[in-house]
Design a protein around this motif. Structure first.
Motif, PDB file in Angstrom:
ATOM      1  N   UNK A   1      -9.068   3.407   4.847  1.00  0.00           N
ATOM      2  CA  UNK A   1      -9.150   1.946   4.965  1.00  0.00           C
ATOM      3  C   UNK A   1      -7.840   1.259   4.611  1.00  0.00           C
ATOM      4  N   UNK A   2      -7.071   1.852   3.714  1.00  0.00           N
ATOM      5  CA  UNK A   2      -5.849   1.177   3.282  1.00  0.00           C
ATOM      6  C   UNK A   2      -4.593   1.983   3.600  1.00  0.00           C
TER       7      UNK A   2
ATOM      8  N   UNK B   1      -4.386   2.800   7.362  1.00  0.00           N
ATOM      9  CA  UNK B   1      -4.281   1.510   8.049  1.00  0.00           C
ATOM     10  C   UNK B   1      -2.854   0.947   7.882  1.00  0.00           C
ATOM     11  N   UNK B   2      -2.326   1.042   6.667  1.00  0.00           N
ATOM     12  CA  UNK B   2      -0.968   0.521   6.414  1.00  0.00           C
ATOM     13  C   UNK B   2       0.067   1.303   7.221  1.00  0.00           C
ATOM     14  N   UNK B   3      -0.154   2.617   7.372  1.00  0.00           N
ATOM     15  CA  UNK B   3       0.783   3.408   8.195  1.00  0.00           C
ATOM     16  C   UNK B   3       0.728   2.974   9.664  1.00  0.00           C
ATOM     17  N   UNK B   4      -0.436   2.563  10.121  1.00  0.00           N
ATOM     18  CA  UNK B   4      -0.551   2.075  11.503  1.00  0.00           C
ATOM     19  C   UNK B   4       0.150   0.723  11.653  1.00  0.00           C
ATOM     20  N   UNK B   5      -0.004  -0.105  10.647  1.00  0.00           N
ATOM     21  CA  UNK B   5       0.708  -1.399  10.685  1.00  0.00           C
ATOM     22  C   UNK B   5       2.216  -1.157  10.667  1.00  0.00           C
ATOM     23  N   UNK B   6       2.626  -0.153   9.906  1.00  0.00           N
ATOM     24  CA  UNK B   6       4.054   0.190   9.872  1.00  0.00           C
ATOM     25  C   UNK B   6       4.542   0.540  11.283  1.00  0.00           C
TER      26      UNK B   6
ATOM     27  N   UNK C   1       0.856  -1.192   0.000  1.00  0.00           N
ATOM     28  CA  UNK C   1       0.000   0.000   0.000  1.00  0.00           C
ATOM     29  C   UNK C   1       0.892   1.242   0.000  1.00  0.00           C
TER      30      UNK C   1
END
Lengths: 482, 95
Positions: free
Chosen positions: A369-370, A373-378, A307
């Motif tokens: 949503x993406x 969200x991907x920055x939080x997973x990072x 993402x």
């Protein structure tokens, strides 16, 4: 001559056993002889740059400049003043920059002599160097196989000893994976350690320049010269210039090395598993203490990366409009068709695919949503590493779950993306990491990844150098290129 | 998440790219494979997690707003496919 360390070559130059012209001539001849086999270089300089030769000679006369007179190639996304910089793309096939990247300038200032520009996956997007507008690159260990990517040309050129040093860049593994596939050492420093000024951008929060060479000691010497804060790059870190200190002995006593056992146990390739276990056992034999660690969110890294990196890519590559520089279509009817057709003709399929993924992830309705969200997973992945580095100094793990694969074997689907599962986590966190050669399976090289804490390049290079003091895998290169 | 032909055309417009008719189904399938892979991030519990935009958010630098470089107008214009002495040339926009 062709398998000497940078220090050994430097000693020969300083003692006048060989001249700069002779040393560079040896490697220039090899690039001419072997590029037809490997296609590692997009540009080979017919004549060496007179100013660089003079600079090298002047510095050798002064003494104390270990890189003076050492030849190198730059990955073809570092801007080189007056020399074509294609980024492996038809978009920039004729682009001649009016300035040098900071990395190029710094190494030139230290007397290094450029003998060419290395092939690469277009705009550094790929893990096989099959996505280049200038043809695929072959792995010197087996020409029917890929060298890895995106710095595949750099890796192949060093592996075939067409050049002793190559620059590379790493966004999600683009230095480490080709280094592993080609049996050389490659370091991606901490994000911010090396200036990105003049380095054509793919994903700005991930891209980092680095070095590829036979040994960790060679990498350390070159990294010292190319690093440091650069006022021209606001993301370059205000850290003191890296100053590589080669360990005097192979004794790694007192160093804690973290191991994620599950990553090794899950390796499907028995040969890679065995070489990895043997290499870690050697680190332990050298005195390192092994500590089991956990990186619980690392399995989310590929999804988050695909993402974030395309999102940044779609933004960065929007500058290619066919107007100011780069390819312009001849089929123009209006301004919008100029943009769209120039980009569609100039970019290859993989680049277009990633731009579209990024445009989608950043579009209304999908951003939260993406992208967010991907920055939080990072953040979760980065926090995992923070926790790990509260217990250990270095993490040792595989680079890739596979050895170099055959050309065309992964041209469809997402299996090539998924094979970057061991390199992407450290990229997302911005940590320094390297790959070093640890032996062979099925006649092909295997690498081990060492990950360090922020700006702890010294610790990973030291551990690698100590390993290389006890082993000779880094000195091996394919017989066909002897 | 998966996309259809209409959504592909919208994405291509955002990306300023043309999709040849012969490539529509291949590209749609290819993007859908990546989107299926991306879905995995939704397995993570990110409640109260601060987004991480950049590894160096602790040291973003600023500098004085001063001119630090001279003009490179001619060198830069020379890189364009079509330019005159002072302008980039593009197809007529206003009738």
């Amino acid at each position: 001559m062709i398998n000497l360390s940078v220090r050994a070559m430097s000693a020969m130059l300083e003692s006048k056993q060989i001249s700069v012209q002779e040393l560079c001539g040896v490697y220039s001849d090899r690039t001419q002889a072997f590029n037809a086999d490997t296609n590692a270089l997009i540009t080979i300089h017919a004549e060496l740059n007179a100013a660089e030769l003079l600079q090298a000679q002047a510095l050798l006369k002064q003494g104390g400049h270990p890189l003076a007179g050492i030849p190198l190639v730059h990955k073809d996304l570092f801007c080189t003043h007056g020399v074509k910089t294609t980024c492996g793309s038809n978009m920039l096939a004729e682009f001649v920059p009016p300035y040098n990247a900071t990395v190029v300038q710094k190494l030139s200032d230290q007397g290094m002599v450029s003998i060419g520009k290395a092939n690469m996956d277009e705009f550094a997007m790929g893990s096989s160097n099959e996505h280049s507008a200038f043809g695929l690159v072959s792995n010197p260990w087996d020409l029917s196989r890929v060298p890895g990517g995106s710095s595949g040309g750099s890796a192949a050129a060093v592996a075939a000893r067409m050049v002793p040093i190559a620059t590379g860049t790493d966004t999600g593994g683009s230095i480490r994976q080709p280094a592993a596939f080609c049996g050389i050492t490659g370091i991606k420093p901490s994000y911010g350690r090396v200036s990105r000024y003049g380095m054509v951008a793919f994903a700005s929060s991930l891209d980092q320049g680095g070095v590829m060479a036979p040994s960790a000691d060679d990498c350390g010497l070159v990294l010292s010269a190319m690093s440091g804060h650069d006022p021209l790059d606001s993301t370059s870190a205000q850290q003191p210039q890296f100053d590589w200190q080669k360990p005097k002995t192979p004794d790694s006593k007192g160093l804690k090395v973290g191991v994620v056992s599950a990553w090794i146990e899950d390796l499907q390739d028995e040969g890679i598993k065995q070489r990895t276990l043997e290499a870690i056992a050697q680190l332990q034999a050298n005195g390192a203490e092994l500590v089991e660690i956990d990186l619980p969110h690392a399995d989310l890294a590929i999804s988050a990366y695909y993402v974030l990196a395309p999102a940044e890519c779609s933004s960065n590559l929007s500058r290619f409009d066919g107007v100011r520089f780069g390819h312009q279509t001849e089929h123009v009817t209006d301004l919008e068709s100029l943009y769209r057709q120039s980009r569609s003709e100039g970019f290859g399929q993989e680049v277009q695919k990633r731009i579209m993924i990024g445009a989608w992830a950043l579009s209304s309705g999908y951003y939260d949503a993406y992208y967010l969200k991907a920055q939080k997973v990072r953040r979760l992945i980065s926090d995992d590493f923070k926790q790990a580095f509260s217990q250990v100094d270095v993490i040792a793990c595989p680079v890739s779950p596979e050895v170099a694969f055959k050309h065309g074997d992964k041209s469809e689907g997402v299996s090539m993306y998924q094979a970057d599962k061991f390199t992407i986590p450290a990229s997302l966190a911005g940590l320094p990491c390297l790959s070093m050669p640890i032996g062979f399976t099925q006649g092909l090289p295997v690498g081990l990844q060492l990950i360090g804490n922020y700006f702890a390049e010294q610790s990973i290079l030291s551990l690698a150098d100590q390993y290389q003091q006890q082993t000779n895998f880094h000195l091996q290169f394919p017989e066909a290129f002897a | 998440m998966s996309i259809n032909r209409k959504e592909l055309e919208e994405i291509a417009a955002l990306a300023q790219l043309n999709i040849p008719e012969t490539q529509v189904s291949h590209i749609t399938e290819s993007l859908n494979q990546v989107m299926a892979m991306i879905e995995h991030i939704n397995d993570a519990n990110t409640l109260e997690v601060t987004p991480m935009a950049h590894p160096n958010d602790a040291w973003q630098l600023v500098r004085q707003d001063e001119v630090t470089d001279s003009s490179h107008k001619n060198e830069l214009l020379a890189l364009a496919a079509h330019a005159d002495e002072d302008h980039y040339l593009v197809p007529k926009v206003i009738e």
